[in-house]
Design a protein around this motif. Structure first.
Motif, PDB file in Angstrom:
ATOM      1  N   MET A   1       4.237  -1.503  11.583  1.00  0.00           N
ATOM      2  CA  MET A   1       4.188  -1.911  10.047  1.00  0.00           C
ATOM      3  C   MET A   1       2.800  -2.645   9.887  1.00  0.00           C
ATOM      4  SD  MET A   1       6.245  -2.331   7.649  1.00  0.00           S
ATOM      5  CE  MET A   1       6.408  -3.036   5.976  1.00  0.00           C
ATOM      6  N   ILE A   2       2.261  -2.198   8.679  1.00  0.00           N
ATOM      7  CA  ILE A   2       0.922  -2.959   8.574  1.00  0.00           C
ATOM      8  C   ILE A   2       1.082  -4.140   7.767  1.00  0.00           C
ATOM      9  CG2 ILE A   2      -1.057  -2.394   6.951  1.00  0.00           C
ATOM     10  CD1 ILE A   2      -0.738   0.306   7.481  1.00  0.00           C
ATOM     11  N   THR A   3       0.225  -5.150   8.120  1.00  0.00           N
ATOM     12  CA  THR A   3       0.634  -6.602   7.236  1.00  0.00           C
ATOM     13  C   THR A   3      -0.230  -6.594   6.186  1.00  0.00           C
ATOM     14  OG1 THR A   3      -1.155  -7.363   8.609  1.00  0.00           O
ATOM     15  CG2 THR A   3       0.890  -7.637   9.632  1.00  0.00           C
ATOM     16  N   HIS A   4       0.166  -7.541   5.398  1.00  0.00           N
ATOM     17  CA  HIS A   4      -0.744  -7.847   4.262  1.00  0.00           C
ATOM     18  C   HIS A   4      -2.169  -7.939   4.104  1.00  0.00           C
ATOM     19  CE1 HIS A   4      -0.971  -9.131  -0.130  1.00  0.00           C
ATOM     20  NE2 HIS A   4      -1.530 -10.130   0.462  1.00  0.00           N
ATOM     21  N   LYS A   5      -2.407  -8.763   5.193  1.00  0.00           N
ATOM     22  CA  LYS A   5      -3.908  -8.789   5.734  1.00  0.00           C
ATOM     23  C   LYS A   5      -4.490  -7.753   6.019  1.00  0.00           C
ATOM     24  CE  LYS A   5      -7.073 -11.885   8.207  1.00  0.00           C
ATOM     25  NZ  LYS A   5      -7.161 -12.833   9.308  1.00  0.00           N
ATOM     26  N   GLN A   6      -3.843  -6.818   6.896  1.00  0.00           N
ATOM     27  CA  GLN A   6      -4.392  -5.554   7.167  1.00  0.00           C
ATOM     28  C   GLN A   6      -4.577  -4.715   6.206  1.00  0.00           C
ATOM     29  OE1 GLN A   6      -1.730  -4.197  10.112  1.00  0.00           O
ATOM     30  NE2 GLN A   6      -3.042  -4.999  11.979  1.00  0.00           N
ATOM     31  N   LYS A   7      -3.709  -4.602   5.072  1.00  0.00           N
ATOM     32  CA  LYS A   7      -4.040  -3.843   3.791  1.00  0.00           C
ATOM     33  C   LYS A   7      -5.109  -4.443   3.017  1.00  0.00           C
ATOM     34  CE  LYS A   7       0.824  -2.436   3.320  1.00  0.00           C
ATOM     35  NZ  LYS A   7       2.027  -2.744   2.550  1.00  0.00           N
ATOM     36  N   THR A   8      -5.201  -5.518   2.833  1.00  0.00           N
ATOM     37  CA  THR A   8      -6.377  -6.343   2.204  1.00  0.00           C
ATOM     38  C   THR A   8      -7.687  -5.991   2.905  1.00  0.00           C
ATOM     39  OG1 THR A   8      -4.957  -8.106   1.564  1.00  0.00           O
ATOM     40  CG2 THR A   8      -7.151  -8.355   1.308  1.00  0.00           C
ATOM     41  N   VAL A   9      -7.919  -6.088   4.155  1.00  0.00           N
ATOM     42  CA  VAL A   9      -8.906  -5.627   4.792  1.00  0.00           C
ATOM     43  C   VAL A   9      -9.351  -4.037   4.634  1.00  0.00           C
ATOM     44  CG1 VAL A   9     -10.123  -5.333   7.138  1.00  0.00           C
ATOM     45  CG2 VAL A   9      -8.694  -7.568   6.473  1.00  0.00           C
ATOM     46  N   THR A  10      -8.277  -3.252   4.647  1.00  0.00           N
ATOM     47  CA  THR A  10      -8.642  -1.749   4.400  1.00  0.00           C
ATOM     48  C   THR A  10      -9.206  -1.541   2.848  1.00  0.00           C
ATOM     49  OG1 THR A  10      -6.951  -1.298   5.986  1.00  0.00           O
ATOM     50  CG2 THR A  10      -7.396   0.250   4.298  1.00  0.00           C
ATOM     51  N   ILE A  11      -8.539  -2.196   2.039  1.00  0.00           N
ATOM     52  CA  ILE A  11      -9.113  -2.106   0.763  1.00  0.00           C
ATOM     53  C   ILE A  11     -10.423  -2.332   0.411  1.00  0.00           C
ATOM     54  CG2 ILE A  11      -8.608  -2.835  -1.733  1.00  0.00           C
ATOM     55  CD1 ILE A  11      -5.736  -3.078  -1.196  1.00  0.00           C
ATOM     56  N   PHE A  12     -10.972  -3.476   0.947  1.00  0.00           N
ATOM     57  CA  PHE A  12     -12.169  -4.006   0.803  1.00  0.00           C
ATOM     58  C   PHE A  12     -13.065  -3.130   1.850  1.00  0.00           C
ATOM     59  CE2 PHE A  12     -10.110  -7.494  -1.411  1.00  0.00           C
ATOM     60  CZ  PHE A  12     -11.173  -7.625  -2.433  1.00  0.00           C
ATOM     61  N   ALA A  13     -12.614  -2.539   3.121  1.00  0.00           N
ATOM     62  CA  ALA A  13     -13.615  -1.863   3.854  1.00  0.00           C
ATOM     63  C   ALA A  13     -13.799  -0.622   3.486  1.00  0.00           C
ATOM     64  CB  ALA A  13     -12.926  -1.682   5.254  1.00  0.00           C
TER      65      ALA A  13
END
Length: 96
Positions: free
Chosen positions: A1-13
């Motif tokens: 499961m992808i965490t909220h922080k990982q999703k945010t990092v992905t959005i900005f990467a």
């Protein structure tokens, strides 16, 4: 499961990955000729879009509204990008 922080990092990467495409293309081809201001404008547009999508993702609760707002944000990005690239509307914003 992808965490909220990982999703945010992905959005900005994602904007960084997208900006690497013309950078690498310019190294291998003379066809792609981006100046520093081109990269700056593209970076501002892409990171602003990432920020707005992340904001929508965090603030809006219903999934259908999230999708609707994200589509609107991406449509605005595409229209601004097209206007800057080829001047589809012929506005002074595109330099025509």
């Amino acid at each position: 499961m992808i965490t909220h922080k990982q999703k945010t990092v992905t959005i900005f990467a994602l904007p960084l990955v997208l900006l690497c495409i013309p950078l690498l293309g310019g190294l291998f081809s003379k066809e792609i000729n981006w100046s520093a201001s081109d990269f700056l404008i593209a970076g501002i547009l892409l990171f602003e879009t990432a920020f707005l999508i992340n904001l929508v993702r965090n603030k809006i609760k219903t999934p259908s509204q999230k999708v609707l707002f994200c589509i609107f944000i991406l449509l605005a990005l595409v229209l601004i990008w097209l206007e800057l690239a080829v001047g589809i509307f012929g506005s002074p914003f595109a330099g025509s």
